[in-house]
Design a protein around this motif. Structure first.
Motif, mmCIF file in Angstrom:
data_model
loop_
_atom_site.group_PDB
_atom_site.id
_atom_site.type_symbol
_atom_site.label_atom_id
_atom_site.label_comp_id
_atom_site.label_asym_id
_atom_site.label_seq_id
_atom_site.Cartn_x
_atom_site.Cartn_y
_atom_site.Cartn_z
ATOM 1 N N VAL A 69 7.310 1.184 3.355
ATOM 2 C CA VAL A 69 7.258 0.569 2.023
ATOM 3 C C VAL A 69 5.812 0.659 1.546
ATOM 4 O O VAL A 69 4.916 0.101 2.171
ATOM 5 C CB VAL A 69 7.704 -0.908 2.072
ATOM 6 C CG1 VAL A 69 7.733 -1.486 0.663
ATOM 7 C CG2 VAL A 69 9.048 -1.037 2.752
ATOM 8 N N PHE A 70 5.600 1.383 0.455
ATOM 9 C CA PHE A 70 4.236 1.599 -0.051
ATOM 10 C C PHE A 70 3.878 0.564 -1.117
ATOM 11 O O PHE A 70 4.656 0.311 -2.031
ATOM 12 C CB PHE A 70 4.112 3.006 -0.656
ATOM 13 C CG PHE A 70 4.077 4.084 0.398
ATOM 14 C CD1 PHE A 70 2.877 4.554 0.902
ATOM 15 C CD2 PHE A 70 5.258 4.626 0.905
ATOM 16 C CE1 PHE A 70 2.830 5.538 1.883
ATOM 17 C CE2 PHE A 70 5.226 5.613 1.884
ATOM 18 C CZ PHE A 70 4.009 6.069 2.377
ATOM 19 N N ALA A 78 -8.926 -7.412 -4.771
ATOM 20 C CA ALA A 78 -7.763 -8.035 -5.426
ATOM 21 C C ALA A 78 -6.514 -7.168 -5.221
ATOM 22 O O ALA A 78 -5.423 -7.684 -4.951
ATOM 23 C CB ALA A 78 -8.038 -8.217 -6.911
ATOM 24 N N GLY A 79 -6.685 -5.864 -5.332
ATOM 25 C CA GLY A 79 -5.555 -4.946 -5.162
ATOM 26 C C GLY A 79 -5.002 -5.010 -3.743
ATOM 27 O O GLY A 79 -3.770 -4.973 -3.532
ATOM 28 N N ALA A 80 -5.888 -5.127 -2.783
ATOM 29 C CA ALA A 80 -5.444 -5.171 -1.377
ATOM 30 C C ALA A 80 -4.720 -6.492 -1.088
ATOM 31 O O ALA A 80 -3.676 -6.504 -0.428
ATOM 32 C CB ALA A 80 -6.639 -5.010 -0.447
ATOM 33 N N ILE A 81 -5.260 -7.575 -1.625
ATOM 34 C CA ILE A 81 -4.628 -8.886 -1.408
ATOM 35 C C ILE A 81 -3.217 -8.899 -1.999
ATOM 36 O O ILE A 81 -2.247 -9.317 -1.368
ATOM 37 C CB ILE A 81 -5.495 -10.003 -2.047
ATOM 38 C CG1 ILE A 81 -6.776 -10.176 -1.225
ATOM 39 C CG2 ILE A 81 -4.730 -11.321 -2.169
ATOM 40 C CD1 ILE A 81 -7.804 -11.093 -1.867
ATOM 41 N N ASN A 82 -3.109 -8.378 -3.207
ATOM 42 C CA ASN A 82 -1.828 -8.316 -3.892
ATOM 43 C C ASN A 82 -0.808 -7.477 -3.103
ATOM 44 O O ASN A 82 0.343 -7.879 -2.904
ATOM 45 C CB ASN A 82 -2.068 -7.712 -5.281
ATOM 46 C CG ASN A 82 -0.904 -7.919 -6.190
ATOM 47 O OD1 ASN A 82 -0.229 -8.959 -6.111
ATOM 48 N ND2 ASN A 82 -0.629 -6.934 -7.031
ATOM 49 N N ALA A 83 -1.252 -6.323 -2.636
ATOM 50 C CA ALA A 83 -0.369 -5.436 -1.867
ATOM 51 C C ALA A 83 0.095 -6.122 -0.584
ATOM 52 O O ALA A 83 1.284 -6.086 -0.229
ATOM 53 C CB ALA A 83 -1.104 -4.136 -1.535
ATOM 54 N N PHE A 84 -0.826 -6.782 0.090
ATOM 55 C CA PHE A 84 -0.469 -7.474 1.341
ATOM 56 C C PHE A 84 0.547 -8.578 1.074
ATOM 57 O O PHE A 84 1.526 -8.721 1.793
ATOM 58 C CB PHE A 84 -1.729 -8.063 1.997
ATOM 59 C CG PHE A 84 -2.410 -7.129 2.975
ATOM 60 C CD1 PHE A 84 -2.677 -5.806 2.640
ATOM 61 C CD2 PHE A 84 -2.788 -7.562 4.237
ATOM 62 C CE1 PHE A 84 -3.303 -4.950 3.542
ATOM 63 C CE2 PHE A 84 -3.410 -6.715 5.151
ATOM 64 C CZ PHE A 84 -3.670 -5.409 4.807
ATOM 65 N N GLN A 85 0.302 -9.360 0.005
ATOM 66 C CA GLN A 85 1.227 -10.467 -0.294
ATOM 67 C C GLN A 85 2.628 -9.951 -0.594
ATOM 68 O O GLN A 85 3.612 -10.508 -0.118
ATOM 69 C CB GLN A 85 0.684 -11.294 -1.463
ATOM 70 C CG GLN A 85 -0.400 -12.251 -1.000
ATOM 71 C CD GLN A 85 -1.158 -12.905 -2.137
ATOM 72 O OE1 GLN A 85 -1.181 -12.385 -3.248
ATOM 73 N NE2 GLN A 85 -1.809 -14.029 -1.854
ATOM 74 N N ASN A 86 2.703 -8.876 -1.360
ATOM 75 C CA ASN A 86 4.022 -8.302 -1.665
ATOM 76 C C ASN A 86 4.727 -7.823 -0.402
ATOM 77 O O ASN A 86 5.914 -8.070 -0.203
ATOM 78 C CB ASN A 86 3.878 -7.128 -2.637
ATOM 79 C CG ASN A 86 3.719 -7.613 -4.061
ATOM 80 O OD1 ASN A 86 4.192 -8.686 -4.429
ATOM 81 N ND2 ASN A 86 3.026 -6.827 -4.875
ATOM 82 N N LEU A 87 3.993 -7.126 0.447
ATOM 83 C CA LEU A 87 4.612 -6.589 1.660
ATOM 84 C C LEU A 87 5.102 -7.709 2.580
ATOM 85 O O LEU A 87 6.177 -7.620 3.167
ATOM 86 C CB LEU A 87 3.611 -5.698 2.415
ATOM 87 C CG LEU A 87 3.294 -4.359 1.732
ATOM 88 C CD1 LEU A 87 2.139 -3.653 2.435
ATOM 89 C CD2 LEU A 87 4.530 -3.451 1.697
#
Ligand code: VAL
Length: 385
Positions: A69-70, A78-87
């Protein structure tokens, strides 16, 4: 009525507590698919996808396929935090390979660590990454293991080196970490650091720094930055007349940077944590598949991302032998998976590897390459002896 209600409540509660692992088994990939950091991230996407295809073709995890899942982290925190939270919360992944930059890892990794979700860093090389928490490991050898090799190789090429200039991106955690190692190694090797110049990863104009370097008449320049900034810096150094050797750090370890410095990339020395000629069976297979598809040798960032996915799959296979993955509770599996990752031994394209008690990679061999440009856009990393 009352009884039905409480029964309903009970089953809702147990549903929330016991979330089964979905199949196919979701593994998160949080790398920079956009922004300047995508010069690394695009190679990571390719490496991860090759692993997915290859490992699923060989039965996945005991017959159950994996599914990557990408989530694009872009190039900032901010982009990394957001991606981690979604995953973690929406995609319910068993673990995460990512993020691309150490600068991002220091912000995003603590979120996964608190949620007890295993993270394997595919390219974070700053000191201190696995120490962020018990759930953080990496397959990217740290600057301490890599950077000194490049300087030793420069001295092999020119044993008369004496005076050096050091430049680094001061707004980037990896670059500041790497320059520390470069500067210490330079001193240990009796090199005289004539000047230390700082820049920003967002800079395009390096006239001030280059002028300072030229004023010192050095015979070696050492650069720690990311791809775009370092590439432009090298170009301007050469255009303004610098003739000596250049050692670049891990940020220059991608052919995506060739179009930026063009012919001026020629001769730059870059240490590597991966070699396409690494003799293990795992690497022969990986390199062959990569070459068949992309008509060139696989780069380090692709090999490390592939390895990150493989470590997850190998560790999942061990747990699957104990109990089928689909029967695990997701939270329990994440905890057990992290433990299994850290105690396992893996036969990967990087060679045989394991982890130390902090989760840092224990890897057998390192390499140094020199860039050889064919024309203004195309070149190769030539591995040195
Ligand atoms: N290795 C670097 C880092 O840790 C970059 C080049 C990916 O940020």
């Amino acid at each position: 009525m009352k009884r039905t209600l409480s029964l309903l409540l009970l089953s809702a509660l147990s549903l929330a507590a016991a979330q089964k692992v979905a199949t196919p088994i979701a593994i998160g990939i949080a790398v920079a698919q956009t922004s300047n950091a995508s010069l690394f991230g695009q190679e990571q996407v390719i490496g991860a996808k090759l692993a997915e295809k290859f490992l699923n073709a060989r039965g996945g995890v005991g017959g159950t396929p994996i599914k990557l899942v990408f989530q694009d982290t872009s190039g900032d925190e901010a982009g990394a935090i957001n991606a981690f939270q979604n995953l973690i919360s929406k995609d319910n992944v068993v673990g995460i390979v990512g993020p691309t930059l150490s600068q991002q890892a220091f912000s995003a990794d603590p979120i996964a660590d608190r949620a007890k979700v295993p993270v394997i860093g595919p390219s974070n090389t700053a000191k201190g990454i696995p120490q962020i928490g018990a759930y953080i490991s990496r397959v990217s050898a740290p600057v301490t293991a890599i950077a000194p090799n490049a300087l030793k190789q420069a001295l092999k090429i020119n044993p008369k080196l004496k005076k050096v200039a050091v430049l680094y991106a001061q707004n980037d955690a990896f670059s500041t970490s790497e320059t520390g190692i470069f500067q210490q190694t330079a001193k240990d090797l009796d090199l005289n650091i004539a000047t230390v110049q700082k820049f920003q990863t967002t800079d395009n104009d390096f006239t001030t720094q280059v002028t300072a370097v030229l004023g010192e008449n050095v015979d070696l320049v050492i650069i720690s930055g990311l791809a775009n900034d370092s590439g432009n810096l090298i170009k301007q150094l050469r255009q303004l007349g610098y003739k000596g050797l250049i050692v670049g750090g891990n940020g220059l370890n991608s052919s995506s940077m060739f179009p930026i410095c063009g012919q001026y990339c020629d001769g730059v020395i870059v240490a590597q944590a991966y070699s396409p000629t690494q003799s293990s069976a795992a690497n022969q297979l990986f390199a062959r598949e990569y070459k068949a598809q992309y008509k060139k040798d696989p780069p380090q960032f692709a090999a490390q991302a592939y390895t990150g996915v493989q470590v997850f799959v190998d560790a999942l296979k061990v747990l699957d032998h104990k109990r089928k993955i689909a029967d695990w509770d997701l939270g329990e599996l994440r905890v057990a998976l992290n433990k299994q990752i850290l105690i396992g031994k893996y036969k990967t394209p990087l060679g045989e590897l394991s982890f130390d008690k902090d989760g840092d990679i224990v890897q057998q061999a390192f390499y140094v390459a020199q860039i050889k440009m064919k024309d203004a856009k195309n070149g190769t990393f030539v591995f040195l002896k």
